[in-house]
Design a protein around this motif. Structure first.
Motif, PDB file in Angstrom:
ATOM      1  N   GLY A   1       0.779  -1.233   0.000  1.00  0.00           N
ATOM      2  CA  GLY A   1       0.000   0.000   0.000  1.00  0.00           C
ATOM      3  C   GLY A   1       0.808   1.279   0.000  1.00  0.00           C
ATOM      4  N   PRO A   2       1.784   1.465   0.924  1.00  0.00           N
ATOM      5  CA  PRO A   2       2.542   2.714   0.939  1.00  0.00           C
ATOM      6  C   PRO A   2       3.351   2.894  -0.342  1.00  0.00           C
ATOM      7  CG  PRO A   2       2.835   1.509   2.992  1.00  0.00           C
ATOM      8  CD  PRO A   2       2.136   0.582   2.039  1.00  0.00           C
ATOM      9  N   PRO A   3       3.670   4.132  -0.683  1.00  0.00           N
ATOM     10  CA  PRO A   3       4.522   4.359  -1.852  1.00  0.00           C
ATOM     11  C   PRO A   3       5.893   3.723  -1.662  1.00  0.00           C
ATOM     12  CG  PRO A   3       4.230   6.388  -0.586  1.00  0.00           C
ATOM     13  CD  PRO A   3       3.272   5.392  -0.033  1.00  0.00           C
ATOM     14  N   VAL A   4       6.464   3.241  -2.758  1.00  0.00           N
ATOM     15  CA  VAL A   4       7.750   2.559  -2.738  1.00  0.00           C
ATOM     16  C   VAL A   4       8.705   3.289  -3.670  1.00  0.00           C
ATOM     17  CG1 VAL A   4       9.001   0.428  -3.234  1.00  0.00           C
ATOM     18  CG2 VAL A   4       6.699   0.328  -2.236  1.00  0.00           C
ATOM     19  N   THR A   5       9.917   3.550  -3.190  1.00  0.00           N
ATOM     20  CA  THR A   5      10.992   4.060  -4.035  1.00  0.00           C
ATOM     21  C   THR A   5      12.065   2.987  -4.097  1.00  0.00           C
ATOM     22  OG1 THR A   5      10.571   6.350  -3.370  1.00  0.00           O
ATOM     23  CG2 THR A   5      12.707   5.876  -4.385  1.00  0.00           C
ATOM     24  N   ALA A   6      12.385   2.520  -5.291  1.00  0.00           N
ATOM     25  CA  ALA A   6      13.380   1.470  -5.478  1.00  0.00           C
ATOM     26  C   ALA A   6      14.646   2.097  -6.049  1.00  0.00           C
ATOM     27  CB  ALA A   6      12.846   0.406  -6.434  1.00  0.00           C
ATOM     28  N   VAL A   7      15.743   2.014  -5.292  1.00  0.00           N
ATOM     29  CA  VAL A   7      17.003   2.639  -5.682  1.00  0.00           C
ATOM     30  C   VAL A   7      17.936   1.549  -6.206  1.00  0.00           C
ATOM     31  CG1 VAL A   7      18.935   4.079  -4.930  1.00  0.00           C
ATOM     32  CG2 VAL A   7      16.672   4.377  -3.886  1.00  0.00           C
TER      33      VAL A   7
END
Length: 272
Positions: A54-60
């Protein structure tokens, strides 16, 4: 960094392929709150279930090829950033960190994480022995002792080498780091506290009573022995045996400055 069979050696890419381990890490993240930043998502084996939380995800992702592949097939609330996590600027608002850290970069990445502001929880997969040491199994390492007033370290489970592709030479371990809501020392005292811990871990002496007498303002083995007795710590122990509460009390009692130089004794020898 999860599954991608074309992992590049220069990035230390041993991708997590075991569904049960991926599920375990996902459950640990699900128990936290806030936006998620994934370190080294690879081909997205962990990113996909994280996106479903559910929460936003940032994939680095440091590998631009993998970053492009991910961006093309992940949902819109997942942002893929092609960057080295060691250079990536983390947000100043609350967030959660998760990732399978490249084994050859573990120490550098853990230092980067511990120095970073705002994140509340970090769920990381590292070498098994590193996970054990950071969690204080068998005694705390200097790094763990230096950061213990601000973070708690918990060892969750061992991850066999066969859970990765390509298979590494050692097992992994899941380590969680939680930022204390009520730190045991103010953040402004961090450098001074780190200096005290470093001096005690690296200073001369046999056993804690002698080490503390020589490297803190406690001043004598007798005074150090008395302090250790109050803490319930064996005077013959080592710095790794001191619990965080004892370290905090030692800092409040002695401060971070080195002990004053001793004067020459009447025999002409410097007192130790």
């Amino acid at each position: 960094m999860p599954i991608y069979r074309g992992g590049r050696h220069e990035h230390g890419q041993n991708f997590l392929t075991d569904p049960s381990i991926i599920a375990t890490m996902t459950r640990l993240v699900a128990a936290t709150d806030g936006p998620i930043i994934e370190i080294g998502p690879g081909d997205g084996a962990l990113t996909t279930p994280l996106a479903q939380l559910g929460p936003p995800v940032t994939a680095v992702e440091i590998d631009t090829r993998l970053a492009q592949r991910l961006a093309e097939r992940l949902p819109s609330h997942v942002e893929v950033v092609a960057d080295d996590f060691l250079d990536y600027r983390l947000p100043t608002s609350a967030h959660v960190l998760v990732g399978n850290l490249p084994f050859h970069q573990t120490t550098a990445m853990l230092r980067r994480i511990l120095h970073a502001p705002a994140w509340t929880d970090a769920i990381v997969l590292v070498q098994w022995e590193v996970a054990r040491r950071r969690a204080g199994v068998g005694g705390a390492t200097m790094m763990t002792a230096q950061w213990a007033p601000w973070f708690t370290f918990t060892l969750h489970s061992r991850v066999p080498a066969r859970a990765f592709t390509p298979r590494p030479g050692v097992d992994g371990g899941i380590l969680t780091i939680h930022r204390r809501e009520h730190p045991l020392l103010p953040p402004a005292r961090r450098r001074q506290f780190h200096a005290l811990v470093h001096r005690v871990y690296t200073g001369p002496g046999r056993g804690l009573a002698q080490i503390l007498a020589r490297n803190t303002s406690l001043g004598s083995p007798q005074a150090a022995q008395a302090w250790l007795t109050r803490q319930g710590v064996n005077a013959a122990g080592l710095p790794k045996d001191l619990p965080v509460e004892a370290w905090v009390d030692l800092f409040k009692t002695t401060g971070s400055s080195p002990p004053p130089h001793r004067t020459q004794s009447s025999s002409g020898r410097r007192r130790r």
